[in-house]
Design a protein around this motif. Structure first.
Motif, short mmCIF file in Angstrom:
data_model
loop_
_atom_site.label_atom_id
_atom_site.label_comp_id
_atom_site.label_asym_id
_atom_site.label_seq_id
_atom_site.Cartn_x
_atom_site.Cartn_y
_atom_site.Cartn_z
N LYS A 242 8.47 3.11 -7.20
CA LYS A 242 8.12 3.96 -6.07
C LYS A 242 7.08 3.27 -5.22
O LYS A 242 6.23 2.55 -5.74
CB LYS A 242 7.55 5.30 -6.54
N GLY A 243 7.16 3.49 -3.93
CA GLY A 243 6.17 2.93 -3.03
C GLY A 243 5.62 4.02 -2.16
O GLY A 243 6.13 5.14 -2.15
N GLY A 244 4.57 3.70 -1.42
CA GLY A 244 4.05 4.69 -0.50
C GLY A 244 2.76 4.25 0.14
O GLY A 244 2.13 3.29 -0.29
N MET B 152 11.83 0.26 0.10
CA MET B 152 11.98 1.39 -0.83
C MET B 152 12.09 2.71 -0.07
O MET B 152 12.01 3.77 -0.67
CB MET B 152 10.78 1.43 -1.77
N ALA C 133 1.05 -5.48 -1.96
CA ALA C 133 0.65 -4.66 -3.12
C ALA C 133 1.52 -5.01 -4.32
O ALA C 133 1.04 -5.07 -5.46
CB ALA C 133 0.78 -3.17 -2.78
N LEU C 134 2.80 -5.27 -4.05
CA LEU C 134 3.72 -5.62 -5.14
C LEU C 134 3.25 -6.87 -5.89
O LEU C 134 3.32 -6.93 -7.13
CB LEU C 134 5.13 -5.85 -4.56
N CYS D 35 9.91 4.23 1.69
CA CYS D 35 8.75 5.09 1.42
C CYS D 35 8.18 5.69 2.69
O CYS D 35 7.46 6.69 2.64
CB CYS D 35 7.68 4.33 0.65
N GLY D 36 8.46 5.06 3.83
CA GLY D 36 7.97 5.63 5.09
C GLY D 36 6.52 5.28 5.40
O GLY D 36 5.95 5.78 6.37
N GLY D 37 5.93 4.41 4.62
CA GLY D 37 4.55 4.01 4.87
C GLY D 37 4.38 3.40 6.25
O GLY D 37 3.37 3.62 6.93
N CYS E 90 3.19 -2.56 4.69
CA CYS E 90 4.32 -2.35 3.77
C CYS E 90 3.97 -2.87 2.37
O CYS E 90 3.60 -4.03 2.21
CB CYS E 90 5.56 -3.08 4.29
N PRO E 91 4.09 -2.01 1.34
CA PRO E 91 3.67 -2.43 0.00
C PRO E 91 4.48 -3.60 -0.57
O PRO E 91 4.01 -4.28 -1.47
CB PRO E 91 3.86 -1.18 -0.87
N VAL E 92 5.67 -3.81 -0.04
CA VAL E 92 6.50 -4.91 -0.55
C VAL E 92 6.82 -5.95 0.53
O VAL E 92 7.63 -6.84 0.31
CB VAL E 92 7.81 -4.38 -1.17
N CYS F 156 0.63 1.38 -1.63
CA CYS F 156 0.76 1.57 -3.08
C CYS F 156 2.14 1.19 -3.59
O CYS F 156 3.14 1.36 -2.89
CB CYS F 156 0.57 3.05 -3.44
N ILE F 157 2.15 0.73 -4.82
CA ILE F 157 3.42 0.58 -5.51
C ILE F 157 3.22 1.01 -6.96
O ILE F 157 2.15 0.80 -7.53
CB ILE F 157 3.98 -0.85 -5.38
#
Lengths: 56, 402
Positions: free
Chosen positions: B263-265, A11, B240-241, A13-15, A47-49, B180-181
């Motif tokens: 959105k992610g972060g 995404m 997280a997803l 997001c740069g995390g 990474c959140p995903v 986060c997502i």
């Protein structure tokens, strides 16, 4: 060292950039890796995903 | 336009724009660069803000406010709900913002005060001359550019490595971030609640959000930011997803919603820095981890941080001394005005992170939602300590707070 990004999942997001202890990542549209990467996998775990895969 | 300024700010989020406005008002020449083609987007944020922020930044324009919030509902792992309506005690409540409008408004206020703002400009490097930071280097429309300033303010957010070039240790430890997502969803409901849109909703529990929480922040007209933040782990298989989707599956009123935005972060929730300056350089906002470690909110902290940085730089410019020792006033003032409080918040988080779901259930019987709000402000830690002392196994955690 193999750092791969699944661009379909990312995404931008740069995390991964935020947690990289070696400043090996930069967000240039998508995140990009340079030779400072030590394959520590912290970006993969954060990474959140889970768009990043790092093979040692 | 001259490529030489008193101050260059990197990042036109709340920290950068608030700093820019204050310094421009004081007559300094200020340039703000932002890498994004459109300020405020992509949003990496739940968009909630306490209404008392208006005491600092002035009235937020109506068009930047999606919903007005009167309090919060917090759900323990066993489903027990704690509710607080802060307007009953005369407090202002809060807002869920439209950050795309809000951030542009803050930038426009800075511009009106005289600051220059340039979107779509990527700062890649600090410009070093004679061993000192003398400006920035980057790319504008794909072409390299260079600009000089007496001081550079790094307000990039956490997702940049620019700050690290100063020599400060800016990267976030994996243990001290939330990954986060969030979906912006329309056509949702929280079952059994006709008035859900007046409250922020928070679910805690290690099964549904390991060492983090799940949220629904209403944005009006049955829409909301619906998301999750958890602490990353090398032992956990799932992202997280995964937890996000699992939560939606167990809440039909949310699951049936339409997904308007994804959105992610990664948010720093700890790792406060003692030292945030070097010669000719100040780090502020989320780039300096100025975030509330309990709720992960960073807008208000960014505003404070940017304004304190501006005050200090204005003073240093008058004395024509932008050395590390002069700018260190930022460390002192930030820790005095915000840091001590945020450190208390961080302590509460350290305790929450060690608690099991049973502990949370016990706590939900012992304290009120108002208490939770106090804790999230870094206040009344003794209330939490007292509640924890009721269970022998939690004495150690209670002691950590006192």
């Amino acid at each position: 060292m193999a750092w791969t990004l699944n661009k379909g999942k990312c995404m931008k997001c740069g995390g991964c950039v935020a947690v990289c202890p070696f400043q090996a990542l930069e967000l240039v549209d998508f995140p990009e890796v340079d030779n400072r990467c030590t394959s520590c996998k912290i970006c993969e775990w954060t990474c959140p995903v889970r768009a990043i895969t790092v093979d040692k | 336009m001259s490529e030489n300024f008193d101050v260059i700010i990197v990042g036109a989020g709340p920290a950068g724009s608030c700093a820019a406005r204050k310094m421009a008002e004081a007559g300094l020449s200020v340039m703000v660069y932002d890498r994004r083609a459109e300020l405020g987007t992509p949003v990496r944020c739940g968009e909630g803000i306490n209404g008392n922020a208006e005491e600092v930044i002035g009235n937020i324009p109506h068009r930047a406010i999606c919903a007005r919030i009167i309090g919060g509902r917090i759900y323990a792992p066993n489903g027990r709900m704690l509710e607080a309506d802060v307007t009953k005690t005369g407090q202002k409540g809060g807002y869920v913002l439209d950050r795309k409008v809000f951030d542009k408004w803050l930038a426009r206020e800075a511009a009106r005060a005289g600051a220059f703002i340039q979107a779509n400009t990527l700062v890649t490097d600090l410009l070093i001359e004679n061993g000192r930071i003398a400006g920035v280097r980057g790319k504008r429309w794909g072409d390299p550019f260079e600009a000089k300033a007496k001081v550079v303010v790094c307000a990039t957010g956490a997702e940049s490595r620019l700050g690290a070039q100063s020599g400060l240790k800016t990267h976030c430890s994996m243990q001290l971030v939330d990954t986060c997502i969030q979906y912006e969803m329309s056509d949702i409901d929280i079952e059994g609640q006709s008035d859900w849109e007046k409250f922020l909703h928070i679910w805690v529990g290690n099964k549904l959000a390991p060492r983090g929480y799940y949220w629904v922040f209403p944005k009006g007209d049955r829409s909301a930011n619906v998301g999750i933040g958890i602490v990353p782990s090398n032992e956990r298989e799932k992202s997280a997803l995964y937890y996000h989707e699992k939560f939606l599956d167990s809440h039909p009123g949310l699951r049936n919603g339409r997904i308007l935005e994804v959105k992610g972060g990664v948010v720093p929730v700890g790792g406060l820095m003692q030292d945030m300056v070097v010669d000719n350089f100040v780090l502020c906002g989320e780039a300096a981890h100025h975030v509330n470690a309990i709720h992960g909110g960073g807008i208000k902290e960014a505003i404070f941080s940017g304004r304190i940085a501006a005050d200090v730089i204005i003073d240093c410019m008058q004395r024509n001394d932008l050395s590390k020792s002069a700018l260190s006033m930022f460390n002192l003032r930030w820790w005095e005005e915000r840091g001590r409080r945020l450190r208390s918040v961080e302590k509460v988080r350290e305790v929450f992170e060690k608690m099991t779901d049973d502990d949370f259930n016990m706590l939900a019987d012992a304290i009120t939602a108002e208490d939770v709000f106090d804790l999230a402000r870094g206040e009344k830690l003794s209330v939490l300590a007292k509640a924890l002392m009721k269970k022998p196994g939690l004495l150690g955690l209670a002691r950590h707070l006192l």
